[in-house]
Design a protein around this motif. Structure first.
Motif, PDB file in Angstrom:
ATOM      1  N   GLU A  82     -42.397  17.000   7.954  1.00 37.52           N
ATOM      2  CA  GLU A  82     -42.238  16.899   9.203  1.00 37.52           C
ATOM      3  C   GLU A  82     -42.365  18.185   9.906  1.00 37.52           C
ATOM      4  O   GLU A  82     -42.711  18.618  11.006  1.00 37.52           O
ATOM      5  CB  GLU A  82     -40.997  16.572   9.739  1.00 37.52           C
ATOM      6  CG  GLU A  82     -39.607  17.156   9.022  1.00 37.52           C
ATOM      7  CD  GLU A  82     -39.390  16.856   7.655  1.00 37.52           C
ATOM      8  OE1 GLU A  82     -38.444  17.706   7.392  1.00 37.52           O
ATOM      9  OE2 GLU A  82     -40.028  15.946   7.141  1.00 37.52           O
ATOM     10  N   ALA A  83     -42.246  19.119   8.824  1.00 35.05           N
ATOM     11  CA  ALA A  83     -42.763  20.854   9.444  1.00 35.05           C
ATOM     12  C   ALA A  83     -44.061  21.278   9.116  1.00 35.05           C
ATOM     13  O   ALA A  83     -44.456  22.242   9.710  1.00 35.05           O
ATOM     14  CB  ALA A  83     -41.689  21.716   8.554  1.00 35.05           C
ATOM     15  N   ASN A  84     -44.616  20.641   8.601  1.00 36.71           N
ATOM     16  CA  ASN A  84     -46.044  21.116   8.111  1.00 36.71           C
ATOM     17  C   ASN A  84     -46.968  20.648   9.224  1.00 36.71           C
ATOM     18  O   ASN A  84     -48.196  19.708   8.794  1.00 36.71           O
ATOM     19  CB  ASN A  84     -46.474  20.409   6.548  1.00 36.71           C
ATOM     20  CG  ASN A  84     -47.628  21.027   6.103  1.00 36.71           C
ATOM     21  OD1 ASN A  84     -48.139  22.042   6.873  1.00 36.71           O
ATOM     22  ND2 ASN A  84     -48.063  20.805   5.120  1.00 36.71           N
ATOM     23  N   THR A  85     -46.839  21.080  10.163  1.00 38.31           N
ATOM     24  CA  THR A  85     -47.726  20.715  11.425  1.00 38.31           C
ATOM     25  C   THR A  85     -49.148  21.767  11.762  1.00 38.31           C
ATOM     26  O   THR A  85     -49.131  22.805  10.985  1.00 38.31           O
ATOM     27  CB  THR A  85     -46.736  21.002  12.401  1.00 38.31           C
ATOM     28  OG1 THR A  85     -46.539  22.367  12.871  1.00 38.31           O
ATOM     29  CG2 THR A  85     -45.481  19.874  12.679  1.00 38.31           C
ATOM     30  N   GLU A  86     -49.734  21.206  12.580  1.00 35.80           N
ATOM     31  CA  GLU A  86     -51.178  22.244  12.917  1.00 35.80           C
ATOM     32  C   GLU A  86     -50.625  23.549  13.322  1.00 35.80           C
ATOM     33  O   GLU A  86     -51.117  24.911  12.860  1.00 35.80           O
ATOM     34  CB  GLU A  86     -51.829  21.484  14.007  1.00 35.80           C
ATOM     35  CG  GLU A  86     -52.994  22.310  14.346  1.00 35.80           C
ATOM     36  CD  GLU A  86     -53.564  21.573  15.277  1.00 35.80           C
ATOM     37  OE1 GLU A  86     -54.699  22.294  16.060  1.00 35.80           O
ATOM     38  OE2 GLU A  86     -53.532  20.332  15.597  1.00 35.80           O
ATOM     39  N   LEU A  87     -49.291  23.610  14.045  1.00 31.17           N
ATOM     40  CA  LEU A  87     -48.786  25.006  14.505  1.00 31.17           C
ATOM     41  C   LEU A  87     -48.395  25.728  13.119  1.00 31.17           C
ATOM     42  O   LEU A  87     -48.858  26.865  13.070  1.00 31.17           O
ATOM     43  CB  LEU A  87     -47.840  24.933  15.386  1.00 31.17           C
ATOM     44  CG  LEU A  87     -46.757  26.025  15.758  1.00 31.17           C
ATOM     45  CD1 LEU A  87     -47.825  27.056  16.580  1.00 31.17           C
ATOM     46  CD2 LEU A  87     -45.542  25.720  16.389  1.00 31.17           C
ATOM     47  N   PHE A  88     -47.634  24.913  12.462  1.00 34.14           N
ATOM     48  CA  PHE A  88     -47.258  25.880  11.172  1.00 34.14           C
ATOM     49  C   PHE A  88     -48.632  26.437  10.351  1.00 34.14           C
ATOM     50  O   PHE A  88     -48.596  27.554   9.886  1.00 34.14           O
ATOM     51  CB  PHE A  88     -46.564  25.051  10.202  1.00 34.14           C
ATOM     52  CG  PHE A  88     -46.162  25.609   8.771  1.00 34.14           C
ATOM     53  CD1 PHE A  88     -45.056  26.339   8.790  1.00 34.14           C
ATOM     54  CD2 PHE A  88     -46.920  25.193   7.545  1.00 34.14           C
ATOM     55  CE1 PHE A  88     -44.729  27.027   7.503  1.00 34.14           C
ATOM     56  CE2 PHE A  88     -46.559  25.666   6.694  1.00 34.14           C
ATOM     57  CZ  PHE A  88     -45.697  26.648   6.384  1.00 34.14           C
ATOM     58  N   GLN A  89     -49.590  25.650  10.076  1.00 40.37           N
ATOM     59  CA  GLN A  89     -50.727  26.079   9.634  1.00 40.37           C
ATOM     60  C   GLN A  89     -51.401  27.088  10.381  1.00 40.37           C
ATOM     61  O   GLN A  89     -51.984  27.965   9.810  1.00 40.37           O
ATOM     62  CB  GLN A  89     -51.805  24.913   9.359  1.00 40.37           C
ATOM     63  CG  GLN A  89     -51.257  23.736   8.287  1.00 40.37           C
ATOM     64  CD  GLN A  89     -51.192  24.379   6.949  1.00 40.37           C
ATOM     65  OE1 GLN A  89     -51.850  25.204   6.452  1.00 40.37           O
ATOM     66  NE2 GLN A  89     -49.828  23.988   6.218  1.00 40.37           N
ATOM     67  N   LYS A  90     -51.442  26.948  11.605  1.00 40.36           N
ATOM     68  CA  LYS A  90     -52.177  28.005  12.261  1.00 40.36           C
ATOM     69  C   LYS A  90     -51.143  29.421  12.160  1.00 40.36           C
ATOM     70  O   LYS A  90     -51.929  30.458  11.924  1.00 40.36           O
ATOM     71  CB  LYS A  90     -52.171  28.032  13.744  1.00 40.36           C
ATOM     72  CG  LYS A  90     -53.117  26.749  14.513  1.00 40.36           C
ATOM     73  CD  LYS A  90     -52.942  26.765  15.834  1.00 40.36           C
ATOM     74  CE  LYS A  90     -53.959  25.540  16.142  1.00 40.36           C
ATOM     75  NZ  LYS A  90     -53.601  25.249  17.727  1.00 40.36           N
ATOM     76  N   ILE A  91     -49.876  29.387  12.209  1.00 42.90           N
ATOM     77  CA  ILE A  91     -49.364  30.809  11.857  1.00 42.90           C
ATOM     78  C   ILE A  91     -49.474  31.349  10.629  1.00 42.90           C
ATOM     79  O   ILE A  91     -49.843  32.406  10.371  1.00 42.90           O
ATOM     80  CB  ILE A  91     -47.732  30.406  12.376  1.00 42.90           C
ATOM     81  CG1 ILE A  91     -47.513  30.042  13.546  1.00 42.90           C
ATOM     82  CG2 ILE A  91     -46.932  31.739  11.859  1.00 42.90           C
ATOM     83  CD1 ILE A  91     -46.070  29.691  13.974  1.00 42.90           C
ATOM     84  N   LEU A  92     -49.524  30.167   9.553  1.00 39.34           N
ATOM     85  CA  LEU A  92     -49.947  30.761   8.172  1.00 39.34           C
ATOM     86  C   LEU A  92     -51.316  31.287   8.120  1.00 39.34           C
ATOM     87  O   LEU A  92     -51.230  32.400   7.515  1.00 39.34           O
ATOM     88  CB  LEU A  92     -49.321  29.391   7.375  1.00 39.34           C
ATOM     89  CG  LEU A  92     -49.688  29.530   5.856  1.00 39.34           C
ATOM     90  CD1 LEU A  92     -48.815  30.494   5.280  1.00 39.34           C
ATOM     91  CD2 LEU A  92     -49.680  28.345   4.819  1.00 39.34           C
ATOM     92  N   ASN A  93     -52.077  30.486   8.449  1.00 37.63           N
ATOM     93  CA  ASN A  93     -53.669  31.114   8.367  1.00 37.63           C
ATOM     94  C   ASN A  93     -53.698  32.660   9.255  1.00 37.63           C
ATOM     95  O   ASN A  93     -54.436  33.494   8.867  1.00 37.63           O
ATOM     96  CB  ASN A  93     -54.431  30.079   8.972  1.00 37.63           C
ATOM     97  CG  ASN A  93     -54.569  28.972   7.974  1.00 37.63           C
ATOM     98  OD1 ASN A  93     -54.364  28.994   7.041  1.00 37.63           O
ATOM     99  ND2 ASN A  93     -54.965  27.786   8.724  1.00 37.63           N
ATOM    100  N   TYR A  94     -52.945  32.754  10.296  1.00 31.11           N
ATOM    101  CA  TYR A  94     -52.867  34.056  10.921  1.00 31.11           C
ATOM    102  C   TYR A  94     -52.411  35.389  10.152  1.00 31.11           C
ATOM    103  O   TYR A  94     -52.941  36.130  10.113  1.00 31.11           O
ATOM    104  CB  TYR A  94     -52.081  33.700  12.315  1.00 31.11           C
ATOM    105  CG  TYR A  94     -52.146  35.099  12.965  1.00 31.11           C
ATOM    106  CD1 TYR A  94     -53.086  35.576  13.874  1.00 31.11           C
ATOM    107  CD2 TYR A  94     -51.034  35.715  12.823  1.00 31.11           C
ATOM    108  CE1 TYR A  94     -52.934  36.671  14.662  1.00 31.11           C
ATOM    109  CE2 TYR A  94     -50.788  37.013  13.759  1.00 31.11           C
ATOM    110  CZ  TYR A  94     -51.731  37.448  14.566  1.00 31.11           C
ATOM    111  OH  TYR A  94     -51.425  38.678  15.236  1.00 31.11           O
TER     112      TYR A  94
END
Length: 101
Positions: A82-94
């Motif tokens: 539930e936390a592994n969202t597109e937003l999480f991935q964007k922040i992580l990749n940033y």
């Protein structure tokens, strides 16, 4: 466009600006310095391009505890679905991109 429509647009823009300001403040004042830096830095750079839906998602994301977020970002705990969202991935990749350059 008549004056009432212009006022309505201006009020909507002001409300959006206020919402973005509140989100930026929340991201920079998390309680854990590492999360202030990670979330605050990402949001400062990207919030102007976020639409209402993305802001909604960000506000939900900000409800997670700092310790959990930090553990997920550095990989010491698995990210729940539930936390592994597109937003999480964007922040992580940033931040991965920032540390690799």
């Amino acid at each position: 466009m008549d004056q009432s429509a212009q006022r309505e647009d201006q009020n909507k823009n002001n409300a959006m600006d206020n919402r973005r300001k509140r989100i930026i403040f929340r991201c920079h004042h998390r309680g854990m310095k590492e999360m202030d830096i990670m979330l605050g830095g990402y949001v400062e750079k990207h919030i102007a391009q976020m639409d209402d839906g993305e802001l909604d998602e960000l506000e939900v994301f900000l409800q997670h505890h700092d310790q959990d977020l930090f553990s997920w970002f550095i990989g010491t705990k698995p990210v729940p679905d539930e936390a592994n969202t597109e937003l999480f991935q964007k922040i992580l990749n940033y931040y991965k991109d920032k540390t690799e350059t």
